[in-house]
Design a protein around this motif. Sequence first.
Motif, mmCIF file in Angstrom:
data_model
loop_
_atom_site.group_PDB
_atom_site.id
_atom_site.type_symbol
_atom_site.label_atom_id
_atom_site.label_comp_id
_atom_site.label_asym_id
_atom_site.label_seq_id
_atom_site.Cartn_x
_atom_site.Cartn_y
_atom_site.Cartn_z
ATOM 1 N N ILE A 72 0.836 -1.201 0.000
ATOM 2 C CA ILE A 72 0.000 0.000 0.000
ATOM 3 C C ILE A 72 0.869 1.248 0.000
ATOM 4 O O ILE A 72 1.968 1.242 0.561
ATOM 5 C CB ILE A 72 -0.980 -0.040 1.212
ATOM 6 N N GLY A 73 0.391 2.280 -0.663
ATOM 7 C CA GLY A 73 1.155 3.522 -0.786
ATOM 8 C C GLY A 73 1.078 4.347 0.477
ATOM 9 O O GLY A 73 0.450 5.399 0.508
ATOM 10 N N ASP A 74 1.744 3.848 1.511
ATOM 11 C CA ASP A 74 1.638 4.436 2.848
ATOM 12 C C ASP A 74 3.019 4.958 3.230
ATOM 13 O O ASP A 74 3.785 4.298 3.930
ATOM 14 C CB ASP A 74 1.149 3.339 3.803
ATOM 15 N N HIS A 76 4.544 7.371 5.091
ATOM 16 C CA HIS A 76 5.113 7.565 6.435
ATOM 17 C C HIS A 76 5.369 6.234 7.133
ATOM 18 O O HIS A 76 6.319 6.100 7.889
ATOM 19 C CB HIS A 76 4.192 8.446 7.289
ATOM 20 N N PRO A 82 7.344 13.535 7.503
ATOM 21 C CA PRO A 82 6.415 14.596 7.094
ATOM 22 C C PRO A 82 7.156 15.910 6.841
ATOM 23 O O PRO A 82 8.266 16.110 7.351
ATOM 24 C CB PRO A 82 5.472 14.736 8.289
ATOM 25 N N SER A 317 -2.615 12.561 0.391
ATOM 26 C CA SER A 317 -2.023 11.273 0.775
ATOM 27 C C SER A 317 -0.779 10.882 -0.015
ATOM 28 O O SER A 317 -0.019 10.030 0.438
ATOM 29 C CB SER A 317 -3.063 10.149 0.611
ATOM 30 N N LYS A 318 -0.597 11.462 -1.205
ATOM 31 C CA LYS A 318 0.478 10.973 -2.065
ATOM 32 C C LYS A 318 1.494 12.089 -2.319
ATOM 33 O O LYS A 318 1.748 12.895 -1.467
ATOM 34 C CB LYS A 318 -0.139 10.429 -3.366
ATOM 35 N N GLY A 322 2.486 12.505 1.410
ATOM 36 C CA GLY A 322 2.237 11.169 1.948
ATOM 37 C C GLY A 322 1.416 11.176 3.224
ATOM 38 O O GLY A 322 1.525 10.257 4.037
ATOM 39 N N GLU A 323 0.580 12.175 3.408
ATOM 40 C CA GLU A 323 -0.190 12.306 4.654
ATOM 41 C C GLU A 323 -1.529 11.569 4.514
ATOM 42 O O GLU A 323 -2.609 12.170 4.521
ATOM 43 C CB GLU A 323 -0.412 13.791 4.980
ATOM 44 N N CYS A 324 -1.467 10.250 4.425
ATOM 45 C CA CYS A 324 -2.665 9.430 4.199
ATOM 46 C C CYS A 324 -3.641 9.518 5.374
ATOM 47 O O CYS A 324 -4.857 9.542 5.190
ATOM 48 C CB CYS A 324 -2.274 7.975 4.016
ATOM 49 N N GLY A 325 -3.086 9.530 6.593
ATOM 50 C CA GLY A 325 -3.916 9.412 7.786
ATOM 51 C C GLY A 325 -4.856 10.584 8.001
ATOM 52 O O GLY A 325 -5.847 10.456 8.709
ATOM 53 N N PHE A 326 -4.534 11.721 7.383
ATOM 54 C CA PHE A 326 -5.369 12.906 7.617
ATOM 55 C C PHE A 326 -6.615 12.917 6.742
ATOM 56 O O PHE A 326 -7.529 13.709 6.982
ATOM 57 C CB PHE A 326 -4.564 14.197 7.406
ATOM 58 N N ARG A 327 -6.670 12.060 5.748
ATOM 59 C CA ARG A 327 -7.843 11.961 4.864
ATOM 60 C C ARG A 327 -8.243 13.331 4.318
ATOM 61 O O ARG A 327 -9.403 13.746 4.408
ATOM 62 C CB ARG A 327 -9.026 11.282 5.571
#
Lengths: 500, 500
Positions: A72-74, A76, A82, A317-318, A322-327
């Motif tokens: 998965i493109g995760d 962090h 960040p 997120s990308k 890369g801040e996926c968690g913040f939606r």
Amino acid sequence: WGRVTGERSLIDSIPNGVVPRAKVLTIDTMNPTVKNVEYAVRGPIVARAVELEKELSEGMKKPFAEVIKANIGDAHAMGQQPITFFRQVLALCSYPELLNDSTFPEDAKSRARRILQSCGGNSMGSYSASQGIDSVRQDVARYIERRDGGVPCDPDDIYLTTGASDGIMTMLKLLVCGEGVTRTGVMISIPQYPLYSAALAELGAVQINYYLNEEKCWSLDISELQRALDEARHHCNPRALCIINPGNPTGQVQSRECIEDVIRFAAKEGLFLMADEVYQDNVYADGCQFHSFKKVLFEMGPEYSDTVELASFHSTSKCYMGECGFRGGYMEIINMDDEVKAQLTKLVSVRLCPPVPGQALMDLVVNPPQPGEPSYDNFIKERTATLSALAEKAKLTEQILNTVHGISCNPVQGAMYSFPRIIIPEKAVKEATDKGQQPDMFYCMKMLEETGICLVPGSGFGQKDGTYHFRMTILPPRDKLQILLNKVKEFHQKFTKHYS
Amino acid sequence: WGRVTGERSLIDSIPNGVVPRAKVLTIDTMNPTVKNVEYAVRGPIVARAVELEKELSEGMKKPFAEVIKANIGDAHAMGQQPITFFRQVLALCSYPELLNDSTFPEDAKSRARRILQSCGGNSMGSYSASQGIDSVRQDVARYIERRDGGVPCDPDDIYLTTGASDGIMTMLKLLVCGEGVTRTGVMISIPQYPLYSAALAELGAVQINYYLNEEKCWSLDISELQRALDEARHHCNPRALCIINPGNPTGQVQSRECIEDVIRFAAKEGLFLMADEVYQDNVYADGCQFHSFKKVLFEMGPEYSDTVELASFHSTSKCYMGECGFRGGYMEIINMDDEVKAQLTKLVSVRLCPPVPGQALMDLVVNPPQPGEPSYDNFIKERTATLSALAEKAKLTEQILNTVHGISCNPVQGAMYSFPRIIIPEKAVKEATDKGQQPDMFYCMKMLEETGICLVPGSGFGQKDGTYHFRMTILPPRDKLQILLNKVKEFHQKFTKHYS
């Protein structure tokens, strides 16, 4: 008047409490469209990876020391750091007492003040407007104008979203209607990002597959679009065309010409365009450049720019964030019918608003430090470091994989994944089929058990019959990625030998 | 093979570019279930309130100096202050450099460290597990056990959500199936919180109304549940019963006896229970107490606790926190069929994960400072101040409204709203009807234009035919609330006089 379900009547005829009641909600009585949903990126292989991690932590012996989730493109989670400025502003917005702290740079403070002033009661804890905070939408519009060389953007066409997935789901929801041969069909690339197939299954819409050309570096051929569309018209009502550029899982970057052709095709065939552009800063290959559908559309003149309906999607997120968690995310809506737009606004209001910290972060992405501001140099340094490292890892991935006999990997022009083709020996295909497994799922599951590397089988994204692939992120740190790729190499050689 | 839509063929016969292309997506060709969605809390009256704010800011003269949005339970927007400890931890999680800052209390730092250790790469920017961060779900389970006097809670039954709305929508989605007389019906209270009617409309499920008893302080009668259910069985398949306790918009707090009766009813009739308990800390009236459905269910013994299927919902948005913008929440699932649970887990995985800052905040709500920790005293002071102020405002609202001839208001036992009944004169009813407006919409719109106060008409929540109400939050600061209530009083008297 009897009850509709037979089960309950049966239970009722038995004295109360003697046998357990039948469940109201069972696999047979649940929403059938939900059952049809599949989402490979977090499917059974990931569930097994989580189990293995647990087993390792409990001291169970494995042929590997750690599980590496390259599924998965995760970013962090893979160690990417960040952007300092973004996190400073988020901390200031979370706890505004820090605005008095002299160690925070002034530009971070002024961004935080602007965001807080746009929040009810100056708090990120207030609901925002359902479409998103006004000032953030204005910043998004100015960002799009800069990106697209001055093509105008109306903040009223911007909807902030809970990640791009939420926007894509919402747009598809608007488009679905009809039954049988009039049921809405939506064209998606194969291979695809499985959010699309999952959303279409959930909505009961018809998935229309068009195949990307692996031989031509996963490029899109208009003749293939035409073939898929013409066939689909026999059994559904094709209304939308989804494009992912740069591609996920395939990593290709579309040429300007290709985008023009797609727009002409959509106009000719009466299709609503959905452009998933969340990897817009992730372009690595020489000669490749990101062109937004919006910009190309407007440069094609009013015949197209006044008529073709387009939704484009972006996310926090990308790219280099890369801040996926913040939606965080947004969509821009072009040429949408006014009445439909009012319905869209109403629909998003039921969920009240996207998460405000995600909106704040989106604001920072579209309005980063400017030259002359105290945080500018460090921001550029951090962004460049992340993007250069990704470019280097894209190259490394392609190089190492292509040294393996039985693996062939197109250049990773953009995005965050390689999607190499793998040759699976006949014997392994047979063993998998006997087990009722897709051959590439069988392959990836074996790799996970033997090496701890978690990849997603190509069958989760779709592929031409008889071909097999896996998706692997390029996100691990360089040294780790190199070890990872060499382990994949070894595994493939061993696997091939074993089944030959 | 021809195209399915007639419009396109028409356009195709005209030379390219001469007339504008027909839109792909129009009000006639969009998803019909979306069109059926209504959401009064952010409906036309709020749109007008936003317009009025803009007109005021542009210097236009109005009979009021500011617009007061008492339409939505948005505590921080009304000046309520966030809990310091929560925001300190969020700042630490956002920018972990602050862990070296000696001005932050140690308990805030240890909470932040624990949250970050549960995040991939120690960053809130990573995706979490789709069901939510493990350690947060563990903390939620322990919180529920404490709240419910030791009734056990399995973290595996906890799903973190994007606010409670998201969880409610997801659960309803699982439940919907069938067509015609077998279509899933869902029982909701009238008056209701319009998320429910909106979700049911979007899912194409059948809404089954049961009426709360206004004469008995909006209590729930089992005989009314039975009436509604029996009638509904003629035309749909009732499968779920939704309860909001404390009530929204009606503010009642259910007695233990009532909850037992509801559980017995659900068991007898084979209904899946959905308990919306987001106001669980908002109980003000003497003699009232919050009882969770989970606790009552388990105290009723295994005949019920082993069989009745229950989903209960909580959120970071209400209670003393009021952190709406973070979109944090959880649901607990009791007695759900294992296969269905697997489907639920798969379904939530498509959206990847709830926003991580909202998950972090949920963690703090269920695991606040403990006695002996440095932040404990201040936390208790802040929480108590907010809850006492709300209790006082609940009382004040009831008192002032009941001094008005033509307005009668039940005690606001809990939650954040009053929902008084208003007498609208015949002449006004006629004028509204002639305009095609609901009489209470007409009333609220007039109030907005004349006083700047934005309320939601009762028709947006549902009410007995021929009765009229509005919903008003009790959230404004005490002094402002008093002015507001007196303005409502004056307006009502003027309105009544005008139309008598």
